[in-house]
Scaffold this motif. Structure first.
Motif, PDB file in Angstrom:
ATOM      1  N   MET A 103       0.850  -1.179   0.000  1.00 44.50           N
ATOM      2  CA  MET A 103       0.000   0.000   0.000  1.00 44.50           C
ATOM      3  C   MET A 103       0.895   1.241   0.000  1.00 44.50           C
ATOM      4  N   VAL A 104       0.616   2.157  -0.904  1.00 46.51           N
ATOM      5  CA  VAL A 104       1.383   3.396  -1.011  1.00 46.51           C
ATOM      6  C   VAL A 104       0.472   4.556  -0.622  1.00 46.51           C
ATOM      7  N   GLN A 105       0.961   5.422   0.234  1.00 43.13           N
ATOM      8  CA  GLN A 105       0.177   6.579   0.645  1.00 43.13           C
ATOM      9  C   GLN A 105       0.531   7.783  -0.216  1.00 43.13           C
ATOM     10  N   VAL A 106      -0.488   8.537  -0.593  1.00 44.71           N
ATOM     11  CA  VAL A 106      -0.305   9.799  -1.295  1.00 44.71           C
ATOM     12  C   VAL A 106      -0.223  10.867  -0.207  1.00 44.71           C
ATOM     13  N   LEU A 107       0.875  11.629  -0.193  1.00 44.80           N
ATOM     14  CA  LEU A 107       1.105  12.598   0.870  1.00 44.80           C
ATOM     15  C   LEU A 107       0.849  14.024   0.388  1.00 44.80           C
ATOM     16  N   SER A 108       0.442  14.862   1.315  1.00 44.41           N
ATOM     17  CA  SER A 108       0.202  16.268   1.017  1.00 44.41           C
ATOM     18  C   SER A 108       1.541  16.982   0.824  1.00 44.41           C
ATOM     19  N   PRO A 109       1.700  17.691  -0.296  1.00 47.27           N
ATOM     20  CA  PRO A 109       2.954  18.413  -0.501  1.00 47.27           C
ATOM     21  C   PRO A 109       3.039  19.716   0.303  1.00 47.27           C
ATOM     22  N   VAL A 110       1.882  20.256   0.692  1.00 43.01           N
ATOM     23  CA  VAL A 110       1.829  21.537   1.402  1.00 43.01           C
ATOM     24  C   VAL A 110       0.670  21.528   2.395  1.00 43.01           C
ATOM     25  N   PRO A 111       0.679  22.428   3.376  1.00 42.93           N
ATOM     26  CA  PRO A 111      -0.483  22.554   4.259  1.00 42.93           C
ATOM     27  C   PRO A 111      -1.594  23.326   3.540  1.00 42.93           C
ATOM     28  N   GLY A 112      -2.831  23.032   3.877  1.00 43.33           N
ATOM     29  CA  GLY A 112      -3.963  23.734   3.271  1.00 43.33           C
ATOM     30  C   GLY A 112      -5.251  22.985   3.498  1.00 43.33           C
ATOM     31  N   THR A 113      -6.205  23.166   2.578  1.00 42.20           N
ATOM     32  CA  THR A 113      -7.497  22.495   2.637  1.00 42.20           C
ATOM     33  C   THR A 113      -7.559  21.495   1.491  1.00 42.20           C
ATOM     34  N   PHE A 114      -7.874  20.242   1.813  1.00 43.90           N
ATOM     35  CA  PHE A 114      -7.880  19.162   0.818  1.00 43.90           C
ATOM     36  C   PHE A 114      -9.276  18.955   0.249  1.00 43.90           C
ATOM     37  N   TYR A 115      -9.335  18.780  -1.070  1.00 42.98           N
ATOM     38  CA  TYR A 115     -10.602  18.505  -1.754  1.00 42.98           C
ATOM     39  C   TYR A 115     -10.469  17.258  -2.616  1.00 42.98           C
ATOM     40  N   THR A 116     -11.509  16.428  -2.622  1.00 41.30           N
ATOM     41  CA  THR A 116     -11.511  15.186  -3.391  1.00 41.30           C
ATOM     42  C   THR A 116     -12.150  15.352  -4.765  1.00 41.30           C
TER      43      THR A 116
ATOM     44  N   THR B  54      -7.493   2.886  -3.305  1.00 41.22           N
ATOM     45  CA  THR B  54      -8.118   2.202  -2.171  1.00 41.22           C
ATOM     46  C   THR B  54      -9.093   3.106  -1.435  1.00 41.22           C
ATOM     47  N   GLU B  55      -8.593   4.251  -0.941  1.00 47.52           N
ATOM     48  CA  GLU B  55      -9.471   5.144  -0.180  1.00 47.52           C
ATOM     49  C   GLU B  55      -8.806   6.485   0.082  1.00 47.52           C
TER      50      GLU B  55
ATOM     51  N   GLN C 188       1.176  14.947   5.358  1.00 47.81           N
ATOM     52  CA  GLN C 188       0.068  14.150   5.892  1.00 47.81           C
ATOM     53  C   GLN C 188      -0.459  13.202   4.805  1.00 47.81           C
ATOM     54  N   PRO C 189      -0.721  11.923   5.149  1.00 51.09           N
ATOM     55  CA  PRO C 189      -1.319  11.000   4.185  1.00 51.09           C
ATOM     56  C   PRO C 189      -2.731  11.434   3.791  1.00 51.09           C
ATOM     57  N   LEU C 190      -2.988  11.478   2.483  1.00 46.07           N
ATOM     58  CA  LEU C 190      -4.290  11.895   1.965  1.00 46.07           C
ATOM     59  C   LEU C 190      -5.103  10.734   1.418  1.00 46.07           C
ATOM     60  N   ALA C 191      -4.429   9.765   0.810  1.00 39.79           N
ATOM     61  CA  ALA C 191      -5.110   8.655   0.162  1.00 39.79           C
ATOM     62  C   ALA C 191      -4.161   7.469   0.085  1.00 39.79           C
ATOM     63  N   GLU C 192      -4.736   6.307  -0.257  1.00 37.28           N
ATOM     64  CA  GLU C 192      -3.909   5.102  -0.412  1.00 37.28           C
ATOM     65  C   GLU C 192      -4.162   4.471  -1.767  1.00 37.28           C
ATOM     66  N   ILE C 193      -3.058   3.966  -2.343  1.00 34.73           N
ATOM     67  CA  ILE C 193      -3.110   3.271  -3.625  1.00 34.73           C
ATOM     68  C   ILE C 193      -2.429   1.927  -3.443  1.00 34.73           C
ATOM     69  N   GLU C 194      -3.077   0.865  -3.917  1.00 37.45           N
ATOM     70  CA  GLU C 194      -2.451  -0.458  -3.889  1.00 37.45           C
ATOM     71  C   GLU C 194      -1.648  -0.583  -5.174  1.00 37.45           C
ATOM     72  N   ALA C 195      -0.335  -0.573  -5.039  1.00 37.96           N
ATOM     73  CA  ALA C 195       0.554  -0.583  -6.215  1.00 37.96           C
ATOM     74  C   ALA C 195       0.699  -1.987  -6.784  1.00 37.96           C
TER      75      ALA C 195
END
Length: 78
Positions: free
Chosen positions: A1-14, A57-58, A71-78
């Motif tokens: 499982m690979v986590q997608v991380l936030s590159p900067v602080p802010g407000t996250f939108y999907t 994944t989510e 901060q982890p934002l999402a997960e991808i199964e590689a």
């Protein structure tokens, strides 16, 4: 499982706007460079892109939630 991380602080939108579908849903295929979310910093939007290919994944953060850099934002199964 690979986590997608936030590159900067802010407000996250999907999704790009409330009328648009989410960028990725569980089970969706992900290619390197696919946009998986947006981070807003002082009215500037930064695309968060996948760095690996696989299956989405989510999301780990609710849309509209505040995030910090790294901060982890999402997960991808590689």
């Amino acid at each position: 499982m690979v986590q997608v991380l936030s590159p900067v602080p802010g407000t996250f939108y999907t999704q790009a706007s409330p009328e648009e579908p989410v960028y990725k849903a569980a089970g969706d295929a992900v290619a390197v460079g696919d946009t998986v979310g947006l981070i807003e910093v002082m009215k500037t939007f930064i695309e968060v892109k996948a760095e690996v290919a696989g299956t989405f994944t989510e999301y780990l953060v609710e849309s509209g939630g505040a995030v910090t850099a790294g901060q982890p934002l999402a997960e991808i199964e590689a």
